[in-house]
Design a protein around this motif. Structure first.
Motif, PDB file in Angstrom:
ATOM      1  N   PHE A 217     -35.981  -2.794  10.718  1.00 42.82           N
ATOM      2  CA  PHE A 217     -35.311  -2.591   9.437  1.00 42.82           C
ATOM      3  C   PHE A 217     -35.880  -3.569   8.419  1.00 42.82           C
ATOM      4  O   PHE A 217     -35.953  -4.773   8.673  1.00 42.82           O
ATOM      5  N   GLY A 218     -36.295  -3.054   7.247  1.00 45.73           N
ATOM      6  CA  GLY A 218     -36.885  -3.885   6.207  1.00 45.73           C
ATOM      7  C   GLY A 218     -36.024  -3.957   4.967  1.00 45.73           C
ATOM      8  O   GLY A 218     -35.177  -3.083   4.723  1.00 45.73           O
ATOM      9  N   VAL A 219     -36.241  -5.006   4.172  1.00 45.36           N
ATOM     10  CA  VAL A 219     -35.434  -5.208   2.965  1.00 45.36           C
ATOM     11  C   VAL A 219     -36.313  -5.328   1.713  1.00 45.36           C
ATOM     12  O   VAL A 219     -35.917  -5.948   0.726  1.00 45.36           O
ATOM     13  N   TYR A 220     -37.475  -4.722   1.740  1.00 46.11           N
ATOM     14  CA  TYR A 220     -38.345  -4.724   0.566  1.00 46.11           C
ATOM     15  C   TYR A 220     -37.639  -4.030  -0.604  1.00 46.11           C
ATOM     16  O   TYR A 220     -37.016  -2.983  -0.431  1.00 46.11           O
TER      17      TYR A 220
ATOM     18  N   THR B 175     -38.348  -9.329   6.504  1.00 45.02           N
ATOM     19  CA  THR B 175     -38.269  -9.774   5.124  1.00 45.02           C
ATOM     20  C   THR B 175     -39.563 -10.478   4.751  1.00 45.02           C
ATOM     21  O   THR B 175     -40.541 -10.441   5.499  1.00 45.02           O
TER      22      THR B 175
ATOM     23  N   TYR C  81     -40.169 -11.090  -1.325  1.00 45.34           N
ATOM     24  CA  TYR C  81     -39.067 -10.147  -1.572  1.00 45.34           C
ATOM     25  C   TYR C  81     -37.923 -10.816  -2.322  1.00 45.34           C
ATOM     26  O   TYR C  81     -37.078 -10.129  -2.893  1.00 45.34           O
TER      27      TYR C  81
ATOM     28  N   TRP D  18     -45.467  -0.172   7.379  1.00 46.59           N
ATOM     29  CA  TRP D  18     -44.578  -0.254   6.218  1.00 46.59           C
ATOM     30  C   TRP D  18     -44.661   1.058   5.447  1.00 46.59           C
ATOM     31  O   TRP D  18     -45.627   1.798   5.570  1.00 46.59           O
TER      32      TRP D  18
ATOM     33  N   SER E 202     -38.403   0.694   8.546  1.00 46.44           N
ATOM     34  CA  SER E 202     -37.806   1.541   7.521  1.00 46.44           C
ATOM     35  C   SER E 202     -36.753   0.779   6.743  1.00 46.44           C
ATOM     36  O   SER E 202     -36.261  -0.259   7.183  1.00 46.44           O
ATOM     37  N   LYS E 203     -36.400   1.309   5.572  1.00 42.92           N
ATOM     38  CA  LYS E 203     -35.431   0.653   4.697  1.00 42.92           C
ATOM     39  C   LYS E 203     -34.426   1.654   4.170  1.00 42.92           C
ATOM     40  O   LYS E 203     -34.773   2.788   3.828  1.00 42.92           O
TER      41      LYS E 203
END
Length: 284
Positions: A18-21, A46, A50, A184, A228-229
């Protein structure tokens, strides 16, 4: 299909993260990470650039999951490349995240004094501040240069991988070279009408899944870890629910035909982008 990927002798990560871009609002970023952990995500991605490491750290601290069960990734921005700057940047990221160690730390872009940074990162790994080290957005030439001249291969290269930019040559090379691949922008941020694509929709209908789930499954079956985000818990739940089905060889081949061979964002070899990154100021 294995639900985890081994990076090195001491680090194994889940097969999707899990990404937070682009989640720049502090409260939103914190809640997104809390929701993601609640939905079952254990790999959280992260980066200093970001601007949300503090929010991620607060979420980790408040979650009901033990630190050792979470795999936390952050990244070094270009203004911190070089030996001394990277040593400090690692300490700064750990402080912002309120952590004693990072599971994975990446050089975010292939610019600046990457060899000085790589030396500092290896020292931090030996000191126990980082468990695995890698890079992001490195071409196969750049990663080979770094590995062969330093004598230390990156554990990971995080690159753009989605149905429209499948990066087939790079992925095949990296996997044969012994470098794990993370993806990504697996959904290309919805570009080219990904979420309404007829080809993907037919496969999704056949599998009883969503297009997003098909895309993530396609990436996982290529031996790649997608990051994914989403800020919506229902989407998070859907995106992580991709380990109970497999795409057929025919479906995998059909998706291959969607490849344009071009980035859906920008070229990392574009001099204009390199100049922009060299002078970009980020609030960490």
């Amino acid at each position: 299909m294995n639900n985890s990927v081994k990076l090195n002798e001491q680090t194994e990560i889940p097969s999707l993260g899990f990404g937070v871009y682009q989640v720049t609002d502090k409260n939103e970023a914190k809640q997104a990470v809390l929701d993601a952990i609640d939905q079952g995500y254990r790999l959280i991605d992260t980066a200093a650039s970001y601007g949300n490491e503090r929010a991620v750290g607060e979420a980790i601290k408040e979650s009901n999951v033990a630190r050792e069960d979470l795999l936390i990734t952050s990244k070094l921005w270009v203004d911190d490349t070089g030996y001394e700057a990277t040593r400090q940047a690692i300490k700064d990221s750990l402080q912002r995240l309120q952590l004693d160690y990072l599971d994975l730390f990446l050089i975010h872009q292939p610019y600046g004094d990457i060899f000085g940074s790589w030396h500092a990162m290896n020292e931090a790994k030996e000191a126990g501040l980082i468990k695995a080290i890698g890079v992001s957005n490195f071409s196969i030439a750049q990663i080979t240069n770094l590995a062969e001249f330093s004598g230390i291969k990156p554990d990971v290269n995080q690159i753009e991988v989605n149905p429209f930019n499948q990066n087939t040559e790079a992925v095949e090379y990296l996997q044969n070279y012994g470098v794990k691949v993370e993806a990504w922008a697996p959904f290309a941020e919805g570009k080219n009408g990904l979420f309404t694509n007829d080809t993907l929709q037919k496969i999704a209908d056949n599998q009883g899944k969503s297009i997003a789930q098909v895309v993530l499954r396609w990436i996982i079956q290529r031996g790649i870890v997608p990051v994914s985000k989403s800020i919506k818990p229902e989407r998070m739940a859907q995106n992580i629910d991709v380990l109970d089905f497999e795409l057929t060889d025919e479906e995998m081949a059909i998706i291959t035909q969607l490849d344009t061979g071009e980035s859906q964002f920008f070229s990392h070899e574009d001099p204009k982008m390199i100049i922009w990154m060299a002078h970009r100021t980020v609030e960490k």
